[in-house]
Scaffold this active site. Structure first.
Site, short mmCIF file in Angstrom:
data_model
loop_
_atom_site.label_atom_id
_atom_site.label_comp_id
_atom_site.label_asym_id
_atom_site.label_seq_id
_atom_site.Cartn_x
_atom_site.Cartn_y
_atom_site.Cartn_z
N VAL A 1 46.67 -34.33 -9.89
CA VAL A 1 47.18 -35.27 -10.88
C VAL A 1 47.88 -36.42 -10.17
CG1 VAL A 1 48.79 -35.56 -12.82
CG2 VAL A 1 47.44 -33.45 -12.60
N CYS A 2 47.56 -37.63 -10.59
CA CYS A 2 48.15 -38.83 -9.99
C CYS A 2 48.85 -39.63 -11.08
CB CYS A 2 47.07 -39.66 -9.32
SG CYS A 2 47.71 -41.15 -8.53
#
Length: 142
Positions: A89-90
């Protein structure tokens, strides 16, 4: 912050989530003997492409949490601009604290020690409902 303090904080956050569940996700330990590795189940937000889905992810906390953010990785395959092809996840809230060397994010958008598992998960659910296409981790999904 010592490892003991971070473990106590994580234990407290887990107990609070079990006592007062938050709509949209559930959380627990992957292994009862390791407070630094959590499994979360996220319910796809209504009125999104993810509605009706249940997505498994892992949160891995550093020993100096909450001074540094955890890493989050979807285990369930998910097609989203802010989740890379490996499931990582960014989003800003999970980026190391301080200045963004690229000048894209303000320091207050990045990790702050006041964040909790609950605030992280609310941000991730919001990300599912409203992707940030300006800063994709998965360009093909943007």
């Amino acid at each position: 912050m010592t490892e003991l303090q971070s473990a106590l904080l994580l234990r407290r956050q887990l107990a609070e989530l079990n006592k007062n569940p938050v709509e949209g996700f559930s959380a627990g330990l992957i292994d009862d003997n390791d407070l630094y590795r959590w499994e979360v189940l996220i319910i796809g937000p209504p009125d999104t492409l993810y509605e009706g889905g249940v997505f498994k992810a892992h949160l891995t906390f550093p020993k100096d949490y909450p001074l540094r953010p955890p890493k989050m990785k979807f285990i369930t395959e998910i097609w989203h601009p802010n989740v890379d092809k490996n499931g990582d996840v960014c989003i800003s809230i999970l980026h190391e604290p301080g200045e963004d060397k690229y000048g894209y994010e303000k320091p207050e958008e990045r990790w702050l020690p006041i964040h909790t598992v609950e605030t992280i998960m609310i941000s991730v659910i919001s990300m599912l409902a409203d992707p940030n296409g300006d800063s994709p981790a998965n360009v093909d999904a943007a």
